[in-house]
Design an enzyme around this catalytic site. Structure first.
Site, PDB file in Angstrom:
ATOM      1  N   THR A 148       0.874  -1.179   0.000  1.00  0.00           N
ATOM      2  CA  THR A 148       0.000   0.000   0.000  1.00  0.00           C
ATOM      3  C   THR A 148       0.909   1.226   0.000  1.00  0.00           C
ATOM      4  O   THR A 148       1.537   1.531   1.024  1.00  0.00           O
ATOM      5  CB  THR A 148      -0.905   0.016   1.244  1.00  0.00           C
ATOM      6  OG1 THR A 148      -1.546  -1.258   1.349  1.00  0.00           O
ATOM      7  CG2 THR A 148      -1.957   1.103   1.136  1.00  0.00           C
TER       8      THR A 148
ATOM      9  N   LYS B 227      -7.272   1.326  -2.957  1.00  0.00           N
ATOM     10  CA  LYS B 227      -6.824   0.641  -1.737  1.00  0.00           C
ATOM     11  C   LYS B 227      -6.822   1.602  -0.539  1.00  0.00           C
ATOM     12  O   LYS B 227      -7.305   1.274   0.547  1.00  0.00           O
ATOM     13  CB  LYS B 227      -5.426   0.039  -1.976  1.00  0.00           C
ATOM     14  CG  LYS B 227      -4.717  -0.454  -0.731  1.00  0.00           C
ATOM     15  CD  LYS B 227      -5.444  -1.573  -0.027  1.00  0.00           C
ATOM     16  CE  LYS B 227      -4.807  -1.849   1.338  1.00  0.00           C
ATOM     17  NZ  LYS B 227      -5.615  -2.717   2.183  1.00  0.00           N
TER      18      LYS B 227
ATOM     19  N   LYS C  77       0.220   5.331   8.423  1.00  0.00           N
ATOM     20  CA  LYS C  77       0.731   5.633   7.079  1.00  0.00           C
ATOM     21  C   LYS C  77      -0.416   5.720   6.066  1.00  0.00           C
ATOM     22  O   LYS C  77      -0.488   6.636   5.242  1.00  0.00           O
ATOM     23  CB  LYS C  77       1.724   4.525   6.675  1.00  0.00           C
ATOM     24  CG  LYS C  77       2.070   4.533   5.205  1.00  0.00           C
ATOM     25  CD  LYS C  77       2.346   3.178   4.573  1.00  0.00           C
ATOM     26  CE  LYS C  77       1.582   1.981   4.893  1.00  0.00           C
ATOM     27  NZ  LYS C  77       1.214   1.066   3.856  1.00  0.00           N
TER      28      LYS C  77
HETATM   29  N1  LIG Z   1      -0.623  -6.715   7.384  1.00  0.00           N
HETATM   30  C1  LIG Z   1      -1.779  -6.520   6.753  1.00  0.00           C
HETATM   31  O1  LIG Z   1      -2.865  -6.893   7.255  1.00  0.00           O
HETATM   32  C2  LIG Z   1      -1.811  -5.859   5.390  1.00  0.00           C
HETATM   33  C3  LIG Z   1      -2.942  -6.008   4.598  1.00  0.00           C
HETATM   34  C4  LIG Z   1      -2.992  -5.408   3.340  1.00  0.00           C
HETATM   35  C5  LIG Z   1      -1.916  -4.632   2.902  1.00  0.00           C
HETATM   36  N2  LIG Z   1      -0.821  -4.486   3.693  1.00  0.00           N
HETATM   37  C6  LIG Z   1       0.302  -3.678   3.175  1.00  0.00           C
HETATM   38  O2  LIG Z   1       1.301  -4.597   2.748  1.00  0.00           O
HETATM   39  C7  LIG Z   1       2.603  -4.048   2.956  1.00  0.00           C
HETATM   40  C8  LIG Z   1       3.409  -4.997   3.852  1.00  0.00           C
HETATM   41  O3  LIG Z   1       2.732  -5.115   5.091  1.00  0.00           O
HETATM   42  P1  LIG Z   1       3.209  -6.149   6.232  1.00  0.00           P
HETATM   43  O4  LIG Z   1       2.144  -6.168   7.254  1.00  0.00           O
HETATM   44  O5  LIG Z   1       3.702  -7.385   5.590  1.00  0.00           O
HETATM   45  O6  LIG Z   1       4.447  -5.317   6.828  1.00  0.00           O
HETATM   46  P2  LIG Z   1       5.653  -5.848   7.745  1.00  0.00           P
HETATM   47  O7  LIG Z   1       5.322  -7.142   8.393  1.00  0.00           O
HETATM   48  O8  LIG Z   1       6.051  -4.696   8.589  1.00  0.00           O
HETATM   49  O9  LIG Z   1       6.815  -6.135   6.665  1.00  0.00           O
HETATM   50  C9  LIG Z   1       7.437  -5.055   6.017  1.00  0.00           C
HETATM   51  C10 LIG Z   1       8.479  -5.536   5.027  1.00  0.00           C
HETATM   52  O10 LIG Z   1       9.121  -4.381   4.470  1.00  0.00           O
HETATM   53  C11 LIG Z   1      10.551  -4.506   4.681  1.00  0.00           C
HETATM   54  N3  LIG Z   1      11.138  -3.177   4.870  1.00  0.00           N
HETATM   55  C12 LIG Z   1      10.735  -2.217   5.726  1.00  0.00           C
HETATM   56  N4  LIG Z   1      11.525  -1.130   5.607  1.00  0.00           N
HETATM   57  C13 LIG Z   1      12.457  -1.433   4.664  1.00  0.00           C
HETATM   58  C14 LIG Z   1      13.529  -0.715   4.070  1.00  0.00           C
HETATM   59  N5  LIG Z   1      13.813   0.548   4.434  1.00  0.00           N
HETATM   60  N6  LIG Z   1      14.260  -1.334   3.112  1.00  0.00           N
HETATM   61  C15 LIG Z   1      13.973  -2.602   2.727  1.00  0.00           C
HETATM   62  N7  LIG Z   1      12.964  -3.339   3.250  1.00  0.00           N
HETATM   63  C16 LIG Z   1      12.212  -2.745   4.190  1.00  0.00           C
HETATM   64  C17 LIG Z   1      10.678  -5.386   5.909  1.00  0.00           C
HETATM   65  O11 LIG Z   1      11.967  -5.937   5.947  1.00  0.00           O
HETATM   66  P3  LIG Z   1      12.631  -6.412   7.361  1.00  0.00           P
HETATM   67  O12 LIG Z   1      12.130  -7.815   7.570  1.00  0.00           O
HETATM   68  O13 LIG Z   1      14.069  -6.323   7.101  1.00  0.00           O
HETATM   69  O14 LIG Z   1      12.137  -5.447   8.407  1.00  0.00           O
HETATM   70  C18 LIG Z   1       9.573  -6.405   5.623  1.00  0.00           C
HETATM   71  O15 LIG Z   1       9.999  -7.342   4.645  1.00  0.00           O
HETATM   72  C19 LIG Z   1       2.381  -2.650   3.563  1.00  0.00           C
HETATM   73  O16 LIG Z   1       2.405  -1.691   2.537  1.00  0.00           O
HETATM   74  C20 LIG Z   1       0.984  -2.759   4.172  1.00  0.00           C
HETATM   75  O17 LIG Z   1       0.355  -1.492   4.266  1.00  0.00           O
HETATM   76  C21 LIG Z   1      -0.739  -5.093   4.925  1.00  0.00           C
END
Ligand SMILES: NC(=O)c1ccc[n+]([C@@H]2O[C@H](COP(=O)([O-])OP(=O)(O)OC[C@H]3O[C@@H](n4cnc5c(N)ncnc54)[C@H](OP(=O)(O)O)[C@@H]3O)[C@@H](O)[C@H]2O)c1
Length: 296
Positions: free
Chosen positions: A94, A170, A239
């Protein structure tokens, strides 16, 4: 397909596993390298750097936010510098409307295709391949993605050839979800303070006029005060409201509710809610009413 998967967080790790299950050849990259191990055991190749995940037909990114995506996409060894001519970048995070527009232009300049395909559904839905995918980009590029989307979700909505439209849809959906969480939190604080059983109240709502799954999911989390472990972390919710307001500002669309939600998320973060699920904003009303003395 031969595909790279970049970003193995709560969502990405589960999505990459489903691509493997569907028989795709997957190379995984994550900033923190330890997270690749479980997927390697399921048949993935591990990439030591971003470029190694960009040698196939497509690279999928599922990273936290704009900053994370910019750090892996741009630069000589980034996604744009490493993908081949005609290859695809599918961004499922997102992100902002503005970054999506910028990426579409940068990939076009490099002779590559860009599809924005953000998703609805929490990590459990990602694990069960039940995501809803909102896709936008050149029609032939979106068609190329369909075998991947079939492995990841229950339904794909193609909403046109401008990638940023998918990101706006989204963001608008997450604005609605956050509004619902806030409203539900206030209603539950009201009945809860009057001594009415909140579980019973929720059963009444969700078996009558409020039958949508989101009321059940989020109402359950609020009633049980189950904000840890986070499925969708509070900073990511913050965010999404910020990005909604940025898009609203550039389109000159006043969104007073979104402004209020931004402050609700700031309150949650300021009061130590960084590691909680975003649904913890639904606990703030009970705290303001003196029903609970701390967020958990
Ligand atoms: N969780 C939900 O329910 C959900 C649902 C729909 C959409 N989303 C969207 O999907 C996306 C991922 O969500 P998530 O919940 O999977 O997030 P998350 O668990 O916080 O994972 C974030 C990912 O981004 C990487 N990352 C963060 N900062 C970085 C940087 N500066 N450079 C390189 N890699 C970086 C992290 O790597 P590290 O492992 O090294 O930290 C990890 O692989 C987001 O945009 C979120 O808004 C989430």
């Amino acid at each position: 397909m031969k595909v790279g998967f970049i970003g193995l967080g709560r969502m990405g790790a589960r999505m990459a596993a489903n691509l493997l299950k569907a028989g795709h050849e997957v190379t995984v990259y994550n900033r923190t390298p330890g997270k690749t191990q479980a997927l390697v055991e399921q048949g993935a190749h591990a990439a030591a750097q971003v470029a190694d995940a960009c040698r196939g037909d497509a690279a999928i990114t599922m990273l936290a936010d704009d900053g994370a995506l910019e750090s892996v996409v741009f630069g000589a060894k980034g996604v744009i510098g490493s993908l081949g001519q005609g290859a695809l970048h599918i961004c499922m995070s997102t992100i902002s409307v503005a970054l999506s527009e910028r990426l579409a232009a940068a990939h076009a300049n490099a002779g590559q295709c860009f599809v924005a395909a953000p998703v609805f559904g929490r990590p459990e839905a990602a694990a069960a391949a039940k995501l809803f995918i909102v896709a936008a980009g050149a029609p032939d590029a979106v068609d190329t993605c369909l075998p991947l989307f079939e492995a990841l979700g229950q339904k794909t909505f193609s909403i046109g050839d401008r990638p940023q439209a998918a990101n706006l849809v989204k963001l608008s959906g997450n604005f609605l979800l956050a509004s619902m969480i806030e409203a539900l939190g206030e209603a539950m604080a009201l009945v809860g303070k009057a001594g009415i059983d909140r579980r019973q109240y929720l059963d009444l709502l969700t078996s009558t006029l409020f039958t949508a799954p989101v009321y059940k999911t989020y109402g359950g989390l609020i009633a049980e005060e189950k904000f840890e472990p986070a499925g969708f972390a509070a900073p990511l919710g913050h965010k999404d409201i910020r990005l909604t307001l940025a898009a609203a500002e550039s389109l000159r669309v006043p969104m007073p509710l979104a402004s209020l939600l931004r402050d609700r998320f700031l309150t949650l973060l300021a009061q130590g809610g960084e590691a909680l699920d975003w649904s913890a904003i639904g606990q703030l009303a009970a705290k303001d009413a003196g029903q609970v003395d701390r967020l958990r």
